[in-house]
Design a protein around this motif. Structure first.
Motif, mmCIF file in Angstrom:
data_model
loop_
_atom_site.group_PDB
_atom_site.id
_atom_site.type_symbol
_atom_site.label_atom_id
_atom_site.label_comp_id
_atom_site.label_asym_id
_atom_site.label_seq_id
_atom_site.Cartn_x
_atom_site.Cartn_y
_atom_site.Cartn_z
ATOM 1 N N ASP A 247 0.796 -1.218 0.000
ATOM 2 C CA ASP A 247 0.000 0.000 0.000
ATOM 3 C C ASP A 247 0.831 1.272 0.000
ATOM 4 O O ASP A 247 0.431 2.274 -0.570
ATOM 5 C CB ASP A 247 -0.916 0.018 1.238
ATOM 6 C CG ASP A 247 -2.257 -0.617 0.936
ATOM 7 O OD1 ASP A 247 -2.437 -1.055 -0.209
ATOM 8 O OD2 ASP A 247 -3.115 -0.654 1.839
ATOM 9 N N TYR A 248 1.994 1.257 0.662
ATOM 10 C CA TYR A 248 2.707 2.525 0.752
ATOM 11 C C TYR A 248 3.285 2.975 -0.583
ATOM 12 O O TYR A 248 3.555 4.158 -0.778
ATOM 13 C CB TYR A 248 3.761 2.539 1.872
ATOM 14 C CG TYR A 248 4.815 1.474 1.830
ATOM 15 C CD1 TYR A 248 5.910 1.581 0.997
ATOM 16 C CD2 TYR A 248 4.730 0.382 2.665
ATOM 17 C CE1 TYR A 248 6.881 0.622 0.981
ATOM 18 C CE2 TYR A 248 5.702 -0.586 2.678
ATOM 19 C CZ TYR A 248 6.794 -0.469 1.827
ATOM 20 O OH TYR A 248 7.742 -1.430 1.828
ATOM 21 N N ASP B 94 1.502 2.535 -3.403
ATOM 22 C CA ASP B 94 0.285 3.178 -3.917
ATOM 23 C C ASP B 94 0.080 4.533 -3.255
ATOM 24 O O ASP B 94 -0.298 5.506 -3.896
ATOM 25 C CB ASP B 94 -0.940 2.299 -3.629
ATOM 26 C CG ASP B 94 -1.259 1.388 -4.809
ATOM 27 O OD1 ASP B 94 -0.613 1.554 -5.860
ATOM 28 O OD2 ASP B 94 -2.135 0.526 -4.668
ATOM 29 N N ALA B 95 0.323 4.548 -1.926
ATOM 30 C CA ALA B 95 0.132 5.795 -1.189
ATOM 31 C C ALA B 95 1.092 6.865 -1.697
ATOM 32 O O ALA B 95 0.718 8.032 -1.834
ATOM 33 C CB ALA B 95 0.340 5.554 0.300
ATOM 34 N N ARG C 151 2.301 7.000 -4.711
ATOM 35 C CA ARG C 151 1.792 7.435 -6.016
ATOM 36 C C ARG C 151 0.607 8.359 -5.821
ATOM 37 O O ARG C 151 0.461 9.360 -6.512
ATOM 38 C CB ARG C 151 1.370 6.210 -6.844
ATOM 39 C CG ARG C 151 2.551 5.426 -7.356
ATOM 40 C CD ARG C 151 2.222 4.707 -8.632
ATOM 41 N NE ARG C 151 1.195 3.703 -8.459
ATOM 42 C CZ ARG C 151 0.264 3.430 -9.371
ATOM 43 N NH1 ARG C 151 0.253 4.085 -10.505
ATOM 44 N NH2 ARG C 151 -0.624 2.500 -9.147
ATOM 45 N N ALA C 152 -0.243 8.020 -4.854
ATOM 46 C CA ALA C 152 -1.432 8.839 -4.610
ATOM 47 C C ALA C 152 -1.076 10.213 -4.079
ATOM 48 O O ALA C 152 -1.884 11.125 -4.131
ATOM 49 C CB ALA C 152 -2.356 8.126 -3.632
ATOM 50 N N SER C 153 0.150 10.363 -3.540
ATOM 51 C CA SER C 153 0.500 11.718 -3.106
ATOM 52 C C SER C 153 1.416 12.381 -4.130
ATOM 53 O O SER C 153 2.059 13.377 -3.838
ATOM 54 C CB SER C 153 1.097 11.721 -1.704
ATOM 55 O OG SER C 153 2.200 10.884 -1.651
ATOM 56 N N GLY C 154 1.488 11.822 -5.322
ATOM 57 C CA GLY C 154 2.111 12.526 -6.427
ATOM 58 C C GLY C 154 3.569 12.202 -6.698
ATOM 59 O O GLY C 154 4.209 12.865 -7.485
#
Lengths: 302, 323
Positions: A195-196, A198-199, A201-204
């Motif tokens: 997940d981290y 993905d996390a 990536r999700a924060s740019g």
């Protein structure tokens, strides 16, 4: 190393900070602290340092010339006057030869591992992160090498390249690339799905910085620990190559080679003949213990 | 109310497996500025997939997205890779279900927050740290300065989720996506996190899409609820309308199966059957095989979302029978 660099980014105490607050130390400080509390690993580390010092200062420590023989004093037992650890089949001082032999043995044992660490990690992380066809190409090639027993591969490669120190080093490096790449690939694949990532990536974060910060940070530790455990294998393989005449050549002192030349004396002077083996044993076990200690010290969660 | 997010006819198909899986099938949703929308549904109903589509987190090689997602007037599906990276975290950010897994174990939480801030803004490490500290105070982490230097495993579950929220808010996004952020927490911590999110949402004027399968949580946090089933939105409306007067048989079934209403000794109500296989959806309404009201027509056409009240829609051709 990028890990320590990234951790070093943690900003230094800002002026607003309450001075009484105890700051948790950096990652590597923690690792060192935990390692220093491990008596076994510390003893092993001291042994390694002593061996390294011995190798570096060999000419100053050795009581005699390691290549000067005496036909009259061949195969003397341990404790023979003037020969504290006896004399070999050409009457050379065993103690001096063991001290000098450490130079080549350690060089051959230790050098291939960091080189293979760099190459193997690079291949493995690339394969693991990119996945797909790239992964297949890299990992199947690695598997081909992996199919051979490491001793056989080392012997075959040095045999093909020809005897000599450099070729022995090259072949040992090639032997260690596949297992390191394998470990790197499996850890990276595992980390990539977490997940981290993905996390991030999700924060740019962009792919480059994800690999540099989050993949490397999580992956280098396990690979590093695995690589340190290979040092002992490398020592033994290097000695094995010299024993078979594929590494260092006589009259250079090297533990594996000494073991080979003394093997005929196993019935007449067994203690003396076993000495190079004892050195190899001590060194490889010391590296193994440090690697074990490092493994538990680098586990942040424990 | 201006629209913060407008999803129109979004479909997401995963093509990685042997058969393509249509996880989201023609979903349209809109979210006003400062509004909280709860996406309610069971596992595999497509709610998380919808959420992740907003950040385009699905692997591009193994998924296909059609339709349009507009966030703050920009079409997310049209962004270039560089724009997308700026968009993620800057405009829309996300909190994950399991903060232990969503925080990198080898860095301190402070380092991770400053990393995110410095990714989006050109400020010094010291300033970024000050921002991180302020965020930690805002999400009410006790002794925030010391906690910035803690590793994720050194914090409790609730604290980690607070840190995760701080991380998500680090670059002042306008839309926050929450993927079951309270599922991994115990009940007392759960309510604290919900209250915190609600409070932050009010103070910062955030729009939140909150994915959950817990009706209680949805009621607690949301202004509006959209119920998903088999990749489609089957009912949407204000919390009050949907909870008090559910019109879709699936929503009714969900609400009837709550434990809270049962008396001791009662059998719990359940919806018979299990959700359909997404690789082989039935031709008509996906819920028809489990529905007590299903008519022959239900198995032939996919019912569109129809108004059943002011700002309340349901996708059922037999809504007349569910009043």
């Amino acid at each position: 190393m990028s890990l320590s660099a990234a951790i070093g980014q943690t900003p230094s105490p800002s002026p607003v900070v309450d001075a009484a607050v105890v700051r948790s130390p950096g990652y590597w400080t923690g690792v060192l602290r935990r390692l220093s509390r491990d008596p076994v690993a510390m003893t092993a580390l001291v042994v390694i340092v002593l061996l390294l010092l011995m190798a570096i200062f060999a000419p100053y420590i050795a009581p005699a010339d390691p290549s000067k023989g005496s036909m009259l004093r061949r195969l003397k037992p341990i404790g023979f006057p003037g020969y504290p650890l006896g004399a070999d089949e050409l009457g050379r001082d065993m103690l001096s030869r063991l001290i000098h032999g450490g130079r080549l043995s350690l060089l051959m044992g230790v050098t291939p591992v960091p080189i293979a660490f760099v190459i193997g990690s690079l291949l493995g992380i690339t394969a693991g992160y990119v996945g797909g066809l790239t992964n297949t190409l890299i990992m199947r090639t690695v598997d081909v090498f992996y199919a051979f027993p490491s001793v056989l591969l080392a012997v075959a490669l040095s045999g093909a390249l020809g005897a000599g120190l450099t070729n022995a080093l090259v072949s040992l490096t090639l032997v260690f690339v596949p297992p390191i790449a394998r470990v790197a690939e499996s850890v990276t694949t595992q980390v990539r799905g977490l997940d981290y990532i993905d996390a991030a990536r999700a924060s740019g974060a962009k792919a480059g910085s994800i690999i540099r910060v989050h993949v490397l940070g999580n992956v280098l530790g396990p690979i590093f620990v695995y690589a340190t455990s290979l040092v002992s294998v490398s020592m033994i393989l290097a000695s094995g190559l010299s024993f078979l005449g594929l590494g260092v050549r006589p009259p250079e002192p090297e533990w594996g080679l000494m073991l080979n030349t003394l093997r005929t004396a196993i019935y007449t002077q067994p203690m003396v003949a076993a000495l190079p083996g004892v050195m190899i044993f001590i060194t490889s076990i010391a590296f193994n213990m440090v690697s074990d200690g490092l493994r538990s010290a680098m586990d942040v969660k424990s | 109310m201006t629209e913060a997010v407008a999803i129109e006819n979004l479909s997401v198909t995963f093509t990685g497996g042997s058969k393509p899986v249509r996880a989201v099938d023609g979903v349209s949703l809109s979210l006003g500025q400062g509004e909280v929308l709860a996406l309610l549904g069971e596992s595999g109903s497509g709610k998380s997939v919808t959420l992740r589509s907003l950040l385009r987190l699905h692997p591009p090689k193994r998924s296909r997205m059609t339709g349009s997602i507009r966030v703050a007037g920009r079409d997310v599906l049209e962004l270039s890779p560089g724009e997308l990276a700026d968009f993620r975290g800057g405009v829309v950010s996300m909190i994950f279900q399991e903060p232990m897994l969503a925080l990198d174990p080898v860095y301190t939480v402070g380092a991770q927050i400053t990393e995110a801030i410095r990714r989006h803004e050109k400020i010094s490490a010291a300033d970024a740290r000050k921002r991180a500290l302020a965020l930690f105070e805002r999400v009410r982490i006790p002794s925030p300065d010391r906690r910035l230097d803690a590793y994720p495993h050194e914090m409790s579950g609730g604290m980690r989720q607070r840190a995760m929220i701080a991380l998500a808010l680090a670059c002042r996004p306008s839309v926050l996506l929450a993927d079951e952020p309270t599922t991994a927490l115990d009940a007392t911590v759960q309510i604290q996190i919900l209250l915190l999110l609600r409070e932050l949402q009010r103070e910062l004027g955030l729009s939140i899409i909150f994915v959950t399968h817990d009706i209680g949580v949805a009621v607690e946090i949301a202004d509006r609820i959209a119920v998903m089933y088999a990749g489609r939105v089957v009912e949407s409306g204000s919390v009050r309308d949907v909870i008090r007067g559910p019109r879709h048989p699936y929503t009714r079934g969900l609400l009837a199966s709550r434990v809270e209403r049962a008396q001791k000794g009662d059998r719990l109500e359940t919806i018979p059957g299990s959700p359909p296989d997404l690789t082989a959806l039935p031709p008509g309404c996906a819920f028809a095989p489990r529905c007590s009201l299903a008519a022959p027509q239900c198995r032939e056409i996919v019912p569109p979302l129809a108004e059943v009240g002011p700002a309340h829609t349901a996708a059922c051709i037999r809504v007349a029978e569910t009043v």
